[in-house]
Design a protein around this motif. Structure first.
Motif, mmCIF file in Angstrom:
data_model
loop_
_atom_site.group_PDB
_atom_site.id
_atom_site.type_symbol
_atom_site.label_atom_id
_atom_site.label_comp_id
_atom_site.label_asym_id
_atom_site.label_seq_id
_atom_site.Cartn_x
_atom_site.Cartn_y
_atom_site.Cartn_z
ATOM 1 N N GLN A 52 115.145 -16.458 54.767
ATOM 2 C CA GLN A 52 116.056 -17.604 54.811
ATOM 3 C C GLN A 52 115.225 -18.863 54.951
ATOM 4 O O GLN A 52 114.025 -18.786 55.168
ATOM 5 C CB GLN A 52 117.022 -17.483 55.989
ATOM 6 C CG GLN A 52 116.304 -17.491 57.345
ATOM 7 C CD GLN A 52 117.264 -17.467 58.536
ATOM 8 O OE1 GLN A 52 118.347 -16.923 58.453
ATOM 9 N NE2 GLN A 52 116.855 -18.068 59.626
ATOM 10 N N GLU A 110 114.005 -4.494 58.270
ATOM 11 C CA GLU A 110 114.283 -4.582 59.697
ATOM 12 C C GLU A 110 115.781 -4.754 59.926
ATOM 13 O O GLU A 110 116.350 -5.788 59.621
ATOM 14 C CB GLU A 110 113.530 -5.785 60.269
ATOM 15 C CG GLU A 110 113.694 -5.942 61.738
ATOM 16 C CD GLU A 110 113.179 -7.288 62.157
ATOM 17 O OE1 GLU A 110 112.012 -7.370 62.543
ATOM 18 O OE2 GLU A 110 113.947 -8.267 62.089
ATOM 19 N N GLN A 114 110.361 -11.055 56.018
ATOM 20 C CA GLN A 114 110.700 -11.388 57.399
ATOM 21 C C GLN A 114 109.435 -11.802 58.153
ATOM 22 O O GLN A 114 108.339 -11.278 57.871
ATOM 23 C CB GLN A 114 111.353 -10.156 58.051
ATOM 24 C CG GLN A 114 111.616 -10.239 59.539
ATOM 25 C CD GLN A 114 112.662 -11.268 59.899
ATOM 26 O OE1 GLN A 114 112.606 -12.409 59.445
ATOM 27 N NE2 GLN A 114 113.602 -10.886 60.742
ATOM 28 N N GLY A 144 109.510 -18.775 74.880
ATOM 29 C CA GLY A 144 109.612 -18.980 73.436
ATOM 30 C C GLY A 144 108.475 -19.835 72.905
ATOM 31 O O GLY A 144 107.475 -20.061 73.585
ATOM 32 N N GLY A 176 107.981 -22.773 72.661
ATOM 33 C CA GLY A 176 107.586 -23.937 73.437
ATOM 34 C C GLY A 176 106.262 -23.752 74.179
ATOM 35 O O GLY A 176 105.635 -24.726 74.594
ATOM 36 N N GLN A 202 110.762 -8.206 73.024
ATOM 37 C CA GLN A 202 111.579 -9.137 72.239
ATOM 38 C C GLN A 202 113.062 -8.994 72.516
ATOM 39 O O GLN A 202 113.643 -7.929 72.382
ATOM 40 C CB GLN A 202 111.322 -8.942 70.744
ATOM 41 C CG GLN A 202 112.120 -9.908 69.869
ATOM 42 C CD GLN A 202 111.820 -9.738 68.406
ATOM 43 O OE1 GLN A 202 110.666 -9.611 68.003
ATOM 44 N NE2 GLN A 202 112.854 -9.721 67.581
ATOM 45 N N GLY A 237 117.300 -21.084 71.238
ATOM 46 C CA GLY A 237 118.629 -20.472 71.266
ATOM 47 C C GLY A 237 119.199 -20.240 69.880
ATOM 48 O O GLY A 237 120.391 -20.418 69.649
ATOM 49 N N ALA A 238 118.327 -19.822 68.949
ATOM 50 C CA ALA A 238 118.794 -19.451 67.610
ATOM 51 C C ALA A 238 119.765 -18.285 67.739
ATOM 52 O O ALA A 238 119.659 -17.485 68.668
ATOM 53 C CB ALA A 238 117.607 -19.050 66.732
ATOM 54 N N ILE A 264 115.155 -23.990 80.353
ATOM 55 C CA ILE A 264 114.194 -25.068 80.586
ATOM 56 C C ILE A 264 113.695 -25.485 79.217
ATOM 57 O O ILE A 264 113.041 -24.705 78.517
ATOM 58 C CB ILE A 264 113.013 -24.604 81.467
ATOM 59 C CG1 ILE A 264 113.538 -24.070 82.808
ATOM 60 C CG2 ILE A 264 112.013 -25.748 81.665
ATOM 61 C CD1 ILE A 264 112.450 -23.453 83.704
ATOM 62 N N THR A 272 112.751 -29.191 76.671
ATOM 63 C CA THR A 272 112.652 -30.648 76.543
ATOM 64 C C THR A 272 113.795 -31.212 75.701
ATOM 65 O O THR A 272 114.112 -32.395 75.809
ATOM 66 C CB THR A 272 111.328 -31.044 75.858
ATOM 67 O OG1 THR A 272 111.086 -30.124 74.789
ATOM 68 C CG2 THR A 272 110.165 -31.016 76.830
ATOM 69 N N LEU A 281 108.179 -27.784 80.096
ATOM 70 C CA LEU A 281 107.907 -26.546 80.832
ATOM 71 C C LEU A 281 106.563 -26.618 81.554
ATOM 72 O O LEU A 281 106.373 -25.981 82.597
ATOM 73 C CB LEU A 281 107.978 -25.334 79.895
ATOM 74 C CG LEU A 281 106.861 -25.052 78.895
ATOM 75 C CD1 LEU A 281 105.785 -24.136 79.488
ATOM 76 C CD2 LEU A 281 107.436 -24.396 77.658
ATOM 77 N N PHE A 282 105.639 -27.376 80.993
ATOM 78 C CA PHE A 282 104.315 -27.452 81.620
ATOM 79 C C PHE A 282 104.344 -28.265 82.923
ATOM 80 O O PHE A 282 103.400 -28.231 83.699
ATOM 81 C CB PHE A 282 103.278 -28.016 80.637
ATOM 82 C CG PHE A 282 103.076 -27.101 79.469
ATOM 83 C CD1 PHE A 282 102.435 -25.878 79.637
ATOM 84 C CD2 PHE A 282 103.581 -27.422 78.207
ATOM 85 C CE1 PHE A 282 102.275 -24.993 78.568
ATOM 86 C CE2 PHE A 282 103.421 -26.552 77.135
ATOM 87 C CZ PHE A 282 102.775 -25.337 77.317
#
Ligand SMILES: Cc1cc2nc3c(=O)[nH]c(=O)nc-3n(C[C@H](O)[C@H](O)[C@H](O)COP(=O)(O)OP(=O)(O)OC[C@H]3O[C@@H](n4cnc5c(N)ncnc54)[C@H](O)[C@@H]3O)c2cc1C
Lengths: 263, 319
Positions: free
Chosen positions: A121, A163, A183, B210, B212, B250, B270-271, B287, B289, B307-308
């Protein structure tokens, strides 16, 4: 064996932004190579390094400014690039799946690749459909969300892992020619080396118009119209800890103790 | 063209997947607007049992295509296209699952109809279908109108409530004419990944990191926090893709589903595919920015900061 990698320059958005009609105001936008396409290029270049593929060609639909992104693909090892653009495309505000396929179909017909590797995507409009729709349009086989590809010289099928959700992978044999949507995590995309960047300047970057490709303007007009863009309403009532890092950290520490998950 | 809607169910390893009941809900809503019937297709596997389970409120007819066991995109593409040719539905609703991504675009292309993917909302205005979608990783929402009599959509998982109530649908076997020469891919098996030392789905307190974090060596700072809190470390996908943490850490659609008492998302946007794995957490702390990051929509508590700066201060609180 020849591999075609369609790549896209995607728009990135700053943390704070303003919406202007159905777009984000240009002041808040940056540009980058689409994350998923980066892995697709790497996979193609590795196949070439392994002696399985003879040529890696990239194609982008984009204006002159996207050349900086295409150069990234060339610097990472693609052999040559094609960029498709003209005034007709300038006026299309939403290039939908059908429109992209109409263009890429003409490129596949001209280049006749054995394998097309696209990203799963794109990070901006995330339709997630171009690769499979292209395969169907050109009569190739396909596989979506591929995170492992095994291909030997002279193989007529590609062995892939797709996947699925929940940590399950599907093992599939796919006849060539095929389009695979790649992916993230399938490999480790390289950074362009200085030498690669220098070499990229000398590689062929061919500009083509719709007329050059024999694509009619109405084929890219699309059936989808973007009619509104807005910031999504937040559903939760989030408690925001205010203040400097010491204060917010103290508030969070209190919360964790109160919840009984930390001492 | 009729006013009908055709929704396509999904199953794996003998089980209907949740999204099958969600496409029924989305299909029922659409059919309510067009005034047409709702047809549901189920292709492959134990179609009789699936058809029973799909006899849900709102469904008029369940069409079974008895061909093959597991998902094969060539079979799905042929079966769904043939059914759509026979029924001429106004709208075709499919899941935006990994398998949906593997056949829905081919079906739309073969039928020469427009496709709206990953819809989070659907409505009609007269004869026009209006889909709500997200762009830029969820930072904005858009409405997209489809200028066509017939259209295909794929719907995002968990956006529509699954239909649970039983109904009185008619079950009909559809004799799809599957051209075996056109089947160019073969599924040879399945493999489970992400086993290993720790089971993050058992943890009460997850510190999840993540992109970040930027650099692998910065993970040391997070490890220090994990130790200070006696928590378990998990992450979003890019951290695993980069090889900084093993796959069993994960969280998300293709990783693990977790339900800790507290989930601290650090430098995670937050995908949707991440949220799919952690939205069931009792308390979510973010947390980040970026005050507009989509994670803020589901966070109970948030710190809009670097975060740092925050993580060292938090470690300090526990040492
Ligand atoms: C089929 C499919 C399956 C997928 N499965 C999964 C899955 O299982 N799990 C998963 O996680 N993803 C999955 N993804 C990927 C997903 O779409 C996202 O790409 C990914 O979740 C993004 O991870 P991220 O939030 O860490 O990174 P980003 O989206 O890059 O976000 C980084 C965040 O860090 C913040 N940040 C940056 N610097 C700082 C700082 N100094 N201090 C505080 N905050 C900072 C930024 O504001 C940003 O919000 C999948 C994608 C596809 C297509």
């Amino acid at each position: 064996m020849k591999v075609l990698v369609p790549v896209k320059e995607v728009a990135t958005v700053e943390d704070e932004f303003e919406i202007d009609g159905t777009t984000i105001d240009e002041r808040y936008l940056g540009a980058d190579l689409n994350e998923w396409d980066d892995y697709a290029i790497e996979e193609a270049v590795q196949l070439e390094e392994d002696g399985i593929v003879d040529e890696v060609v990239t194609v982008t639909i984009g204006d002159e400014e996207t050349e900086q992104t295409i150069r990234q693909a060339l610097a990472k090892g693609a052999d040559r690039a094609i960029r498709v653009w003209d005034d007709t495309l300038e006026d299309v505000d939403l290039l939908d799946v059908g429109a992209k396929v109409a263009i890429l179909e003409a490129i596949v017909e001209a280049e006749d690749p054995d394998l097309v590797l696209t990203g799963v995507q794109s990070g901006d409009d995330s339709f997630g459909a171009t690769g499979v729709a292209l395969a169907e349009a050109v009569g190739y086989q396909w596989g979506a969300v591929v995170n492992q590809l095994d291909l030997g010289a002279g193989d007529e099928t590609a062995s892939v892992h797709r996947e699925l959700e929940g940590g399950i992978e599907e093992l599939t044999e796919i006849d060539l020619p095929a389009v695979l949507t790649i992916q993230t995590g399938i490999n480790e995309p390289r950074y362009a080396s200085l030498r690669g960047i220098r070499m990229a300047q000398r590689k062929d970057l061919d500009h083509q118009t719709l007329a050059d490709l024999g694509v009619e303007a109405d084929a890219v007009a699309g059936d989808l119209r973007l009619t509104a863009m807005y910031e999504p309403e937040s559903e939760s009532d989030t408690t925001v800890f205010e203040g400097g890092a010491d204060e917010t950290a103290a508030a969070l520490a209190d919360l964790l103790r109160e919840k009984g998950v930390a001492q | 063209m009729s006013a009908d809607v055709l929704a396509v169910a999904e199953h794996r390893q003998g089980e209907l997947r949740d999204v099958s009941r969600e496409v029924v809900t989305a299909g029922t809503e659409l059919a309510g607007e067009t005034g047409g019937d709702l047809h549901v297709a189920v292709v492959g596997g134990d179609v009789e049992t699936f058809a029973d389970a799909l006899t849900l409120e709102g469904v008029d007819t369940v069409h079974t295509v008895a061909y093959g066991e597991e998902f094969n995109h060539d079979v799905y593409t042929q079966a769904v296209t043939q059914l759509a040719d026979a029924l001429e539905p106004a709208y075709l609703v499919m899941p935006n699952s990994v398998n949906g991504l593997d056949y829905a675009p081919a079906v739309a292309t073969r039928l020469e109809i427009p496709l709206v993917t990953d819809a989070v909302g659907l409505a009609t205005e007269g004869d026009t279908l209006v889909g709500t979608r997200e762009m830029y990783g969820g930072k904005v929402e858009t409405t997209t109108e489809v200028d066509a009599e017939q259209a295909a959509v794929t719907i995002r998982g968990a956006e529509w409530e699954p239909t649970e109530a039983a109904g009185d649908a008619t079950v009909e076997a559809f004799e799809a004419d599957i051209d075996e020469d056109a089947i160019g891919s073969t599924v040879t098996g399945f493999e489970e990944v992400a086993g290993g030392d720790v089971d993050i789905s058992e943890a009460d307190l997850l510190v999840s990191i993540g992109r970040g974090i930027e650099e692998e060596e910065n993970l040391d700072l997070i490890r220090e926090l994990v130790e200070a809190l006696d928590a378990t470390l998990s992450s979003s996908r890019p951290i695993v893709d980069a090889g900084w943490l093993p796959a069993n850490r994960q969280v998300g659609q293709s990783g693990k589903v977790v339900t800790p008492d507290v989930y601290i998302a650090i430098g995670i946007s937050g995908a949707v595919q991440h949220v799919a794995g952690m939205k069931g957490s009792e308390t979510i702390v973010a947390i980040n920015t970026d005050p507009n990051a989509p994670i803020m929509d589901i966070a109970d508590y948030a710190i809009h900061d670097d975060l740092f700066d925050v993580v060292p201060a938090l470690i300090e609180q526990f040492s």
